[in-house]
Design an enzyme around this catalytic site. Structure first.
Site, PDB file in Angstrom:
ATOM      1  N   SER A   1      38.386  31.873  35.646  1.00 24.98           N
ATOM      2  CA  SER A   1      38.711  30.956  34.560  1.00 24.98           C
ATOM      3  C   SER A   1      37.402  30.619  33.834  1.00 24.98           C
ATOM      4  O   SER A   1      36.507  31.468  33.740  1.00 24.98           O
ATOM      5  CB  SER A   1      39.401  29.721  35.141  1.00 24.98           C
ATOM      6  OG  SER A   1      39.785  28.828  34.141  1.00 24.98           O
ATOM      7  N   ILE A  41      27.049  34.954  31.391  1.00 30.32           N
ATOM      8  CA  ILE A  41      26.616  36.038  32.280  1.00 30.32           C
ATOM      9  C   ILE A  41      26.106  37.199  31.423  1.00 30.32           C
ATOM     10  O   ILE A  41      26.827  37.701  30.546  1.00 30.32           O
ATOM     11  CB  ILE A  41      27.774  36.503  33.195  1.00 30.32           C
ATOM     12  CG1 ILE A  41      28.362  35.322  33.995  1.00 30.32           C
ATOM     13  CG2 ILE A  41      27.290  37.613  34.142  1.00 30.32           C
ATOM     14  CD1 ILE A  41      27.417  34.624  34.943  1.00 30.32           C
ATOM     15  N   ILE A  70      31.833  41.194  34.703  1.00 27.25           N
ATOM     16  CA  ILE A  70      31.804  40.369  35.909  1.00 27.25           C
ATOM     17  C   ILE A  70      32.696  40.956  37.007  1.00 27.25           C
ATOM     18  O   ILE A  70      32.313  41.018  38.179  1.00 27.25           O
ATOM     19  CB  ILE A  70      32.268  38.931  35.578  1.00 27.25           C
ATOM     20  CG1 ILE A  70      31.246  38.237  34.682  1.00 27.25           C
ATOM     21  CG2 ILE A  70      32.515  38.121  36.850  1.00 27.25           C
ATOM     22  CD1 ILE A  70      31.729  36.918  34.090  1.00 27.25           C
ATOM     23  N   LYS A  84      42.858  28.942  29.576  1.00 25.65           N
ATOM     24  CA  LYS A  84      42.189  28.689  30.859  1.00 25.65           C
ATOM     25  C   LYS A  84      42.711  27.416  31.532  1.00 25.65           C
ATOM     26  O   LYS A  84      42.765  27.346  32.768  1.00 25.65           O
ATOM     27  CB  LYS A  84      40.670  28.627  30.685  1.00 25.65           C
ATOM     28  CG  LYS A  84      40.026  29.934  30.215  1.00 25.65           C
ATOM     29  CD  LYS A  84      40.310  31.121  31.124  1.00 25.65           C
ATOM     30  CE  LYS A  84      39.399  32.310  30.824  1.00 25.65           C
ATOM     31  NZ  LYS A  84      39.785  33.526  31.539  1.00 25.65           N
TER      32      LYS A  84
END
Ligand code: COA
Length: 271
Positions: free
Chosen positions: A145, A192, A23, A163
């Protein structure tokens, strides 16, 4: 779909932890395409070299520094190197993270600590070491997060604890650094595609299908989906937004713990 506004981030120095893959690399590539100058930080120099080469080949500006976010002195040195090569930091992306699925009873104290140290202490170290180098006013911090910050997920106690801390740390930074003109916001990427996280949490085709079935939009996300949100939050278009949380997850967070349950059921129960 890709949003493209040339020069949106022209000349903005962007420091990205965990920027050599997944990411955060997608964010780095997108920012570079919009004119930002990237400093990528990761643990493995060969992965960083490949990431930097890719950005440069696409016409962007990128440098790298190898360090572990758990090591405060190394983070101070990394920001000094960034200052030398690229000048003051306009955008800071705290993305370095660790994860493995394991029940509490299948995890050692050191396993729990490893993830909390990378995610939470690592975000603190990154922000604390960055502060003298942030361009004030105008800088922006983005913490990567997860929905785990407020939703318990079985086999993810370490990530949930870490987190939750990352969110409140980031919101506290928004309070303390707001008067300096620094904004701090939080992104929750969902499942993702093509990321280390998905490889670890949904390693089989069956687990992957179950994750998609529990994602309201009916597909996995892409790095580009998250990059679009990061681009908005880091830009002047978001200048009145700070201390806020934004999910980019196709609605999977709305499904609560169900979204990854099938994947977690395949995780080893003991270790
Ligand atoms: N189940 C249970 N415990 C595990 C585990 C698993 N699947 N994987 C690692 N651990 C434990 C190790 O046994 C060790 O504990 P011990 O010393 O009591 O045996 C502890 O975690 C640390 O492992 P180590 O490999 O030494 O740590 P590291 O600092 O090199 O790696 C991790 C950190 C464990 C988080 C590793 O998964 C990692 O580097 N992840 C980065 C990439 C990533 O996870 N990306 C996805 C983000 S969503």
């Amino acid at each position: 779909m890709s949003v493209f506004i040339p020069d949106l981030l022209a000349g903005k120095t962007t420091f990205v932890t965990g920027g050599s893959s997944g990411i955060c690399l997608a964010i780095a590539e997108r920012f570079a395409a919009h004119g930002a100058r990237l400093m990528l930080l990761g643990r493995k120099q060969e992965k960083l070299d490949a990431a930097v080469a890719g950005i440069r080949a696409a016409g962007g500006t990128a440098e790298s520094v190898s360090a572990d976010v758990r090591d405060y002195a190394a983070m101070e040195a990394a920001f000094a190197r960034c200052a030398e090569l690229l000048g003051p930091v306009d955008i800071l992306i705290c993305g370095a993270a660790g994860n493995f699925p394991a029940p509490v009873n299948g995890m050692s104290a050191n396993g729990f600590k490893a993830v909390v140290d990378i995610d939470l202490l690592g975000t603190f170290n990154t922000c604390r070491a960055a502060y003298p180098h942030l361009r004030k006013p105008g800088a922006s911090v983005l913490s990567i997060s997860a929905n785990h910050a407020h939703q318990p997920y079985a086999f993810q106690s370490h990530v949930c604890a870490a987190k939750a801390g990352v969110d409140l740390l980031t919101k506290t930074l928004a309070l303390e650094w707001g008067p300096d003109g620094i904004r701090a916001n939080i992104i929750y990427p969902g499942p993702i595609d093509g990321t280390e996280g998905m490889r670890r949490l949904a390693p089989s085709e069956e687990a992957r299908r179950a994750v998609i079935a529990n994602t309201p939009v009916g597909r996995l996300g892409t790095g580009e989906d998250v990059a679009n949100l990061a681009l908005f939050l880091a830009s002047e278009a978001a200048s009145y937004i700070t201390g806020s949380v934004f999910a980019c997850d196709g609605g999977s967070g709305l499904m609560g713990a169900r979204s990854f349950q099938a994947a977690f059921e395949q995780a080893p129960k003991e270790r």
